[in-house]
Each structure stands twice: as structure tokens, then as C-alpha cells.
Design a protein around this motif. Sequence first.
Motif, PDB file in Angstrom:
ATOM      1  N   ASP A 171       0.803  -1.221   0.000  1.00 15.04           N
ATOM      2  CA  ASP A 171       0.000   0.000   0.000  1.00 15.04           C
ATOM      3  C   ASP A 171       0.839   1.275   0.000  1.00 15.04           C
ATOM      4  N   SER A 172       2.138   1.141   0.112  1.00 18.46           N
ATOM      5  CA  SER A 172       3.039   2.288   0.216  1.00 18.46           C
ATOM      6  C   SER A 172       3.043   3.135  -1.060  1.00 18.46           C
ATOM      7  N   ASP A 173       3.310   4.413  -0.878  1.00 23.74           N
ATOM      8  CA  ASP A 173       3.445   5.330  -2.007  1.00 23.74           C
ATOM      9  C   ASP A 173       4.885   5.370  -2.508  1.00 23.74           C
ATOM     10  N   ARG A 174       5.719   4.476  -2.020  1.00 23.68           N
ATOM     11  CA  ARG A 174       7.126   4.427  -2.422  1.00 23.68           C
ATOM     12  C   ARG A 174       7.221   4.340  -3.938  1.00 23.68           C
ATOM     13  N   SER A 211       0.356   6.909   4.402  1.00 26.84           N
ATOM     14  CA  SER A 211       0.284   5.781   3.459  1.00 26.84           C
ATOM     15  C   SER A 211       0.489   6.300   2.085  1.00 26.84           C
TER      16      SER A 211
END
Length: 89
Positions: free
Chosen positions: A11-14, A89
Motif C-alpha cells: 500500500d506504500s506510495d514508495r 500511506s
Amino acid sequence: MAWKQYSEMIDSDRVFDSPLQRYIFLEACYRSDKRNVVRLSQVEFAQITGCSLRTITIQFGKLQEQGLLKREGHGKYRLSLPTVAPGES
């Protein structure tokens, strides 16, 4: 790896260089133990993912440059997971 950490990475915005790099990193996360260590050689990792050895070598190198992966010996890599603060997130 703990399911919670894996879910946070999904779910990360990385931002990764490519979807393939994201897939390889997430696969490494999935295959890591509770100490965030992946115990697979690049050849084994290539077989599991269906990627060529060259692709795995290149992507592992890029992940190491980004500080997300550290080689600790033959077939042993430690993941450096970005921490997500509560509410982010």
C-alpha cells in the motif's frame, strides 16, 4: 516477513524505477524471514520470479543503490524497509 509489514509495502506510495523493480522488491519482502533477511541466491530468485538472471542482477543492484537491499553474503540479502509513520500511506 510479518504480514503487516508486507501489506504496508504493497500500500506504500514508495516510488520505484519501474513496475518490475517494485515486483522484485515485493517478492523479496514476501520471501524474507522475520529479521527481514532473504536467503535465496540470485539464480534461485530468477527461477522463482520467472525473470532472467541478468534482470535480477540489475534490479538487485538498483535496490542496493536505493538503500532498500543490502547483500550480506552469498544468497543472503537484508531488506531495509522504509518506515511508515502512523496515519501515513
